[in-house]
Design a protein around this motif. Structure first.
Motif, PDB file in Angstrom:
ATOM      1  N   GLY A  29      19.332 -32.533 -11.541  1.00  0.00           N
ATOM      2  CA  GLY A  29      18.435 -31.423 -11.843  1.00  0.00           C
ATOM      3  C   GLY A  29      18.120 -30.571 -10.634  1.00  0.00           C
ATOM      4  O   GLY A  29      17.776 -29.396 -10.766  1.00  0.00           O
ATOM      5  N   VAL A  30      18.212 -31.170  -9.443  1.00  0.00           N
ATOM      6  CA  VAL A  30      17.949 -30.417  -8.212  1.00  0.00           C
ATOM      7  C   VAL A  30      18.906 -30.848  -7.111  1.00  0.00           C
ATOM      8  O   VAL A  30      19.467 -31.945  -7.151  1.00  0.00           O
ATOM      9  N   SER A  31      19.057 -29.969  -6.145  1.00  0.00           N
ATOM     10  CA  SER A  31      19.811 -30.260  -4.933  1.00  0.00           C
ATOM     11  C   SER A  31      18.913 -29.963  -3.752  1.00  0.00           C
ATOM     12  O   SER A  31      18.116 -29.031  -3.786  1.00  0.00           O
ATOM     13  N   PHE A  32      19.049 -30.768  -2.720  1.00  0.00           N
ATOM     14  CA  PHE A  32      18.300 -30.574  -1.483  1.00  0.00           C
ATOM     15  C   PHE A  32      19.270 -30.376  -0.331  1.00  0.00           C
ATOM     16  O   PHE A  32      20.331 -30.996  -0.297  1.00  0.00           O
ATOM     17  N   PRO A 111      18.120 -26.270 -11.745  1.00  0.00           N
ATOM     18  CA  PRO A 111      17.316 -25.932 -12.927  1.00  0.00           C
ATOM     19  C   PRO A 111      15.963 -26.639 -12.992  1.00  0.00           C
ATOM     20  O   PRO A 111      15.072 -26.188 -13.706  1.00  0.00           O
ATOM     21  N   LYS A 112      15.769 -27.712 -12.270  1.00  0.00           N
ATOM     22  CA  LYS A 112      14.493 -28.428 -12.273  1.00  0.00           C
ATOM     23  C   LYS A 112      13.694 -28.245 -10.983  1.00  0.00           C
ATOM     24  O   LYS A 112      12.688 -28.924 -10.764  1.00  0.00           O
ATOM     25  N   ALA A 113      14.114 -27.313 -10.124  1.00  0.00           N
ATOM     26  CA  ALA A 113      13.425 -27.101  -8.852  1.00  0.00           C
ATOM     27  C   ALA A 113      11.955 -26.755  -9.072  1.00  0.00           C
ATOM     28  O   ALA A 113      11.074 -27.307  -8.413  1.00  0.00           O
ATOM     29  N   ARG A 114      11.668 -25.839 -10.019  1.00  0.00           N
ATOM     30  CA  ARG A 114      10.279 -25.464 -10.288  1.00  0.00           C
ATOM     31  C   ARG A 114       9.471 -26.658 -10.769  1.00  0.00           C
ATOM     32  O   ARG A 114       8.309 -26.802 -10.399  1.00  0.00           O
ATOM     33  N   ASN A 115      10.073 -27.506 -11.591  1.00  0.00           N
ATOM     34  CA  ASN A 115       9.374 -28.695 -12.096  1.00  0.00           C
ATOM     35  C   ASN A 115       8.964 -29.614 -10.951  1.00  0.00           C
ATOM     36  O   ASN A 115       7.862 -30.157 -10.950  1.00  0.00           O
ATOM     37  N   VAL A 116       9.863 -29.802  -9.994  1.00  0.00           N
ATOM     38  CA  VAL A 116       9.564 -30.661  -8.848  1.00  0.00           C
ATOM     39  C   VAL A 116       8.439 -30.043  -8.021  1.00  0.00           C
ATOM     40  O   VAL A 116       7.468 -30.721  -7.675  1.00  0.00           O
ATOM     41  N   LEU A 117       8.541 -28.762  -7.718  1.00  0.00           N
ATOM     42  CA  LEU A 117       7.532 -28.100  -6.904  1.00  0.00           C
ATOM     43  C   LEU A 117       6.171 -28.068  -7.590  1.00  0.00           C
ATOM     44  O   LEU A 117       5.134 -28.201  -6.933  1.00  0.00           O
ATOM     45  N   ALA A 118       6.172 -27.924  -8.913  1.00  0.00           N
ATOM     46  CA  ALA A 118       4.913 -27.869  -9.661  1.00  0.00           C
ATOM     47  C   ALA A 118       4.133 -29.175  -9.572  1.00  0.00           C
ATOM     48  O   ALA A 118       2.920 -29.190  -9.781  1.00  0.00           O
ATOM     49  N   THR A 172      11.510 -35.973  -2.447  1.00  0.00           N
ATOM     50  CA  THR A 172      12.647 -36.604  -3.122  1.00  0.00           C
ATOM     51  C   THR A 172      12.167 -37.608  -4.170  1.00  0.00           C
ATOM     52  O   THR A 172      12.812 -37.751  -5.209  1.00  0.00           O
ATOM     53  N   SER A 173      11.036 -38.255  -3.945  1.00  0.00           N
ATOM     54  CA  SER A 173      10.519 -39.167  -4.982  1.00  0.00           C
ATOM     55  C   SER A 173      10.075 -38.373  -6.204  1.00  0.00           C
ATOM     56  O   SER A 173      10.191 -38.853  -7.340  1.00  0.00           O
ATOM     57  N   GLN A 174       9.593 -37.139  -6.002  1.00  0.00           N
ATOM     58  CA  GLN A 174       9.200 -36.297  -7.133  1.00  0.00           C
ATOM     59  C   GLN A 174      10.425 -35.847  -7.944  1.00  0.00           C
ATOM     60  O   GLN A 174      10.303 -35.531  -9.126  1.00  0.00           O
ATOM     61  N   ALA A 175      11.581 -35.825  -7.327  1.00  0.00           N
ATOM     62  CA  ALA A 175      12.809 -35.357  -7.981  1.00  0.00           C
ATOM     63  C   ALA A 175      13.591 -36.471  -8.666  1.00  0.00           C
ATOM     64  O   ALA A 175      14.534 -36.197  -9.414  1.00  0.00           O
ATOM     65  N   GLU A 176      13.204 -37.730  -8.460  1.00  0.00           N
ATOM     66  CA  GLU A 176      13.996 -38.844  -8.987  1.00  0.00           C
ATOM     67  C   GLU A 176      14.205 -38.789 -10.493  1.00  0.00           C
ATOM     68  O   GLU A 176      15.287 -39.072 -10.984  1.00  0.00           O
ATOM     69  N   GLU A 177      13.184 -38.396 -11.255  1.00  0.00           N
ATOM     70  CA  GLU A 177      13.326 -38.385 -12.718  1.00  0.00           C
ATOM     71  C   GLU A 177      14.379 -37.401 -13.199  1.00  0.00           C
ATOM     72  O   GLU A 177      14.938 -37.546 -14.282  1.00  0.00           O
ATOM     73  N   PHE A 178      14.659 -36.356 -12.395  1.00  0.00           N
ATOM     74  CA  PHE A 178      15.634 -35.343 -12.764  1.00  0.00           C
ATOM     75  C   PHE A 178      17.007 -35.618 -12.181  1.00  0.00           C
ATOM     76  O   PHE A 178      17.979 -34.951 -12.549  1.00  0.00           O
ATOM     77  N   GLY A 179      17.090 -36.563 -11.267  1.00  0.00           N
ATOM     78  CA  GLY A 179      18.316 -36.778 -10.504  1.00  0.00           C
ATOM     79  C   GLY A 179      18.442 -35.692  -9.465  1.00  0.00           C
ATOM     80  O   GLY A 179      18.099 -34.535  -9.710  1.00  0.00           O
ATOM     81  N   TYR A 180      18.872 -36.067  -8.256  1.00  0.00           N
ATOM     82  CA  TYR A 180      19.018 -35.051  -7.223  1.00  0.00           C
ATOM     83  C   TYR A 180      20.230 -35.348  -6.336  1.00  0.00           C
ATOM     84  O   TYR A 180      20.659 -36.487  -6.213  1.00  0.00           O
ATOM     85  N   GLN A 181      20.734 -34.277  -5.783  1.00  0.00           N
ATOM     86  CA  GLN A 181      21.890 -34.322  -4.882  1.00  0.00           C
ATOM     87  C   GLN A 181      21.433 -33.849  -3.522  1.00  0.00           C
ATOM     88  O   GLN A 181      20.706 -32.854  -3.414  1.00  0.00           O
ATOM     89  N   VAL A 182      21.831 -34.553  -2.483  1.00  0.00           N
ATOM     90  CA  VAL A 182      21.561 -34.117  -1.105  1.00  0.00           C
ATOM     91  C   VAL A 182      22.889 -33.684  -0.515  1.00  0.00           C
ATOM     92  O   VAL A 182      23.856 -34.432  -0.545  1.00  0.00           O
ATOM     93  N   GLY A 183      22.923 -32.457  -0.024  1.00  0.00           N
ATOM     94  CA  GLY A 183      24.163 -31.927   0.521  1.00  0.00           C
ATOM     95  C   GLY A 183      24.027 -31.523   1.948  1.00  0.00           C
ATOM     96  O   GLY A 183      22.977 -31.537   2.538  1.00  0.00           O
TER      97      GLY A 183
END
Length: 183
Positions: A29-32, A111-118, A172-183
């Motif tokens: 859902g997000v990339s960092f 697509p889930k960046a706003r959800n994480v930030l919120a 990154t813990s806030q993003a776990e439910e959406f799955g995240y990629q670190v690049g």
């Protein structure tokens, strides 16, 4: 000492490990990413020089950081070059401070960046209220954050270097439910 070259070392070089994390379902859902190395300046207009300062910063990547205050950013510039350029351009109208070693910029996209930030900020991130190019000063996880929307689902978060590792762990813990990629 002749030939001494200082290089900026990211405080997250051993923390922001590349890979896929969190929920394994579907696409992340997000990339960092860590925007490094970056030249980062703080610019504060002198009394009565706000308009002149804003005008002189045209042609630079300048982000609002408070009334008559800006962050000026550049990638791929040699150590001290942006500072020298901006200081000369703003001579007599603004104060310039190099923050390149003192701040870290994280990019979150997807697509889930706003959800994480919120989960961490009261800033309304709806595109009609927070368009591309808008910045806000906020707090997330008890850390001061300069938040800028830089693309459709892309945000840059600037934090003080000393808080970057704990902030990384929190976001990154806030993003776990959406799955995240670190690049």
């Amino acid at each position: 000492m002749t030939g001494l070259h200082l290089s900026r070392v990211s405080p997250l070089q051993n923390v922001a490990v590349q890979g896929r994390f969190g929920s394994p379902r579907g696409a992340p859902g997000v990339s960092f990413s860590v925007r490094h190395p970056m030249s980062i300046l703080t610019v504060i207009a002198r009394a009565g020089q706000g308009a002149a300062t804003a005008n002189a910063l045209k042609g630079y990547t300048a982000q609002w950081a408070g009334p008559d205050q800006y962050f000026v950013l550049a990638e791929g510039r040699a150590e001290g070059v942006l500072y020298a350029d901006v200081k000369a351009a703003l001579a007599g109208i603004a104060s310039v401070s190099d923050q390149s070693h003192g701040r870290v910029i994280l990019r979150i996209s997807g697509p889930k960046a706003r959800n994480v930030l919120a989960k961490g900020t009261p800033v309304d991130l709806h595109p009609d209220v927070f368009p591309v190019g808008k910045s806000a000063l906020t707090q997330m996880a008890h850390v001061g954050v300069h938040l800028t929307r830089v693309g459709e689902d892309v945000f840059d978060l600037s934090v003080f270097r000393g808080f970057s590792e704990s902030f990384w762990e929190w976001i990154t813990s806030q993003a776990e439910e959406f799955g995240y990629q670190v690049g």
